[in-house]
Every structure is written in C-alpha cells, then in structure tokens.
Design a protein around this motif. Structure first.
Motif, PDB file in Angstrom:
ATOM      1  N   GLU A  23       0.831  -1.208   0.000  1.00  0.00           N
ATOM      2  CA  GLU A  23       0.000   0.000   0.000  1.00  0.00           C
ATOM      3  C   GLU A  23       0.866   1.258   0.000  1.00  0.00           C
ATOM      4  O   GLU A  23       0.528   2.253  -0.627  1.00  0.00           O
ATOM      5  CB  GLU A  23      -0.943  -0.005   1.206  1.00  0.00           C
ATOM      6  N   ASP A  24       1.998   1.220   0.703  1.00  0.00           N
ATOM      7  CA  ASP A  24       2.907   2.374   0.716  1.00  0.00           C
ATOM      8  C   ASP A  24       3.477   2.629  -0.672  1.00  0.00           C
ATOM      9  O   ASP A  24       3.597   3.770  -1.111  1.00  0.00           O
ATOM     10  CB  ASP A  24       4.051   2.155   1.709  1.00  0.00           C
ATOM     11  N   GLN A  25       3.830   1.533  -1.355  1.00  0.00           N
ATOM     12  CA  GLN A  25       4.381   1.684  -2.700  1.00  0.00           C
ATOM     13  C   GLN A  25       3.303   2.144  -3.680  1.00  0.00           C
ATOM     14  O   GLN A  25       3.605   2.798  -4.663  1.00  0.00           O
ATOM     15  CB  GLN A  25       4.985   0.359  -3.172  1.00  0.00           C
ATOM     16  N   ALA A  79       1.413   4.363  -3.194  1.00  0.00           N
ATOM     17  CA  ALA A  79       1.388   5.817  -3.110  1.00  0.00           C
ATOM     18  C   ALA A  79       2.175   6.413  -4.284  1.00  0.00           C
ATOM     19  O   ALA A  79       1.870   7.511  -4.744  1.00  0.00           O
ATOM     20  CB  ALA A  79       1.957   6.289  -1.777  1.00  0.00           C
TER      21      ALA A  79
END
Length: 179
Positions: free
Chosen positions: A91-93, A95
């Motif tokens: 999920e961070d990636q 972004a």
C-alpha cells in the motif's frame, strides 16, 4: 454424355461396352481391361488430389490460427513479471501511483493484445478442482479443511491459444488431509 466430378471437370466419355451376345476378340478384351485399369488409376489420382487439397487447406487454417504460438509463449513471462510486480506492491508503494499505474496500463495493454490474438489467461483460484488438462501440480500437501484434489495455491497463471494449451497454470494441490 459426359460424367463430371464435383469440381465440374469432365472425367471421361460414357463407357461403351460391346453387346452382351457378342464375344469380343482377345485384343478388344485386352483394350477393355487396359481402359478399366486406367480409369481406376485416374479415379484414385483424382481422389488423392482432392485429399491433398483438403489437407493443405487444413494446414493453412492451422498455420493462420496457431502460427504465432512461439511468439505467444515468449510473451508469457512478460505477463507473469507484470502480474507479480503489481501483486508485490504494498500500500505504501501504491502511493507512488505513477509507477503502479504504468505497470497496470502495460499489463492491460498486453491482455488486450492477447485477447485480440485468441490468447486466454487461465486464472485458477484456491478451492477450485484440479484439472490436469489446464493445470500442472507443482506440489501436493495435506491441508486441513480442504478437499483432496482442490487447488490450494497458484504460482503462475496458465494460457490457452484458441483451443490449445500454451502453458498450464502452475498450482499446489491438496492431498487427503492428515488425520
């Protein structure tokens, strides 16, 4: 009177045999036998030519439909790599939307090209029944709560080119659960 084959070309003129009450000379009998032999050979050659035409037409259709099999097989790892890249993105990636969006668009375009050329992705899901016609079992493990012969893990999707298997889906299969 002229007999015709299905293609419309004349086979030969009407065959006239001597009257039944007249005994033909040995020369006439020899000529009749030779005529019958040549007619038989001609008919066999005509049938062979028709069979060769049908075989050539089938080969042409197969080449037209399946001629790109090699290229298609070479593109399958590209599809796999793009799919794994999307699955591996956290999920961070996600972004970093531009990169993920680019990979998604590339995979979508590859899927469109596959569909245009008759390549279908075989995407088994855990719980489905193992089908040896479309799946390759990479391992077998007893997993409680599953039915023997059901898929428990999918390593790689499979691919079909029209009605031919290009590559089976690589899956893990449940064996009889341990008691």
């Amino acid at each position: 009177m002229t007999n015709e084959n299905p293609n419309g070309s004349p086979l030969d003129e009407e065959i006239i045999d001597p009257p039944a009450d007249e005994v033909p000379s040995p020369e006439v009998e020899a000529l009749i036998a030779e005529r019958d032999e040549y007619r038989d050979r001609f008919m066999r050659a005509l049938a062979d030519a028709e069979n060769a035409r049908k075989r050539a037409e089938k080969d042409r259709r197969d080449a037209e439909q399946y001629g790109g099999s090699r290229l298609a097989r070479d593109l399958l790892p590209v599809h796999d790599a793009l799919t794994r890249a999307l699955e591996a993105a956290s999920e961070d990636q996600r972004a970093a939307a531009a990169l993920i969006e680019g990979v998604e668009l590339t995979l979508r375009e590859l899927n469109n090209v596959f569909a245009k050329h008759g390549i279908k992705v075989i995407t088994p899901a855990p719980g489905e029944k193992f089908d040896p016609q479309q799946h390759e079992a990479m391992f077998e493990a007893p997993v409680p709560g599953t039915v023997a012969g059901s898929i428990i893990q999918v390593m790689d999707n499979g691919f079909m080119l029209h009605d031919r298997l290009l590559r089976p889906a690589k899956v893990g299969v449940s064996s009889t659960p341990a008691s």
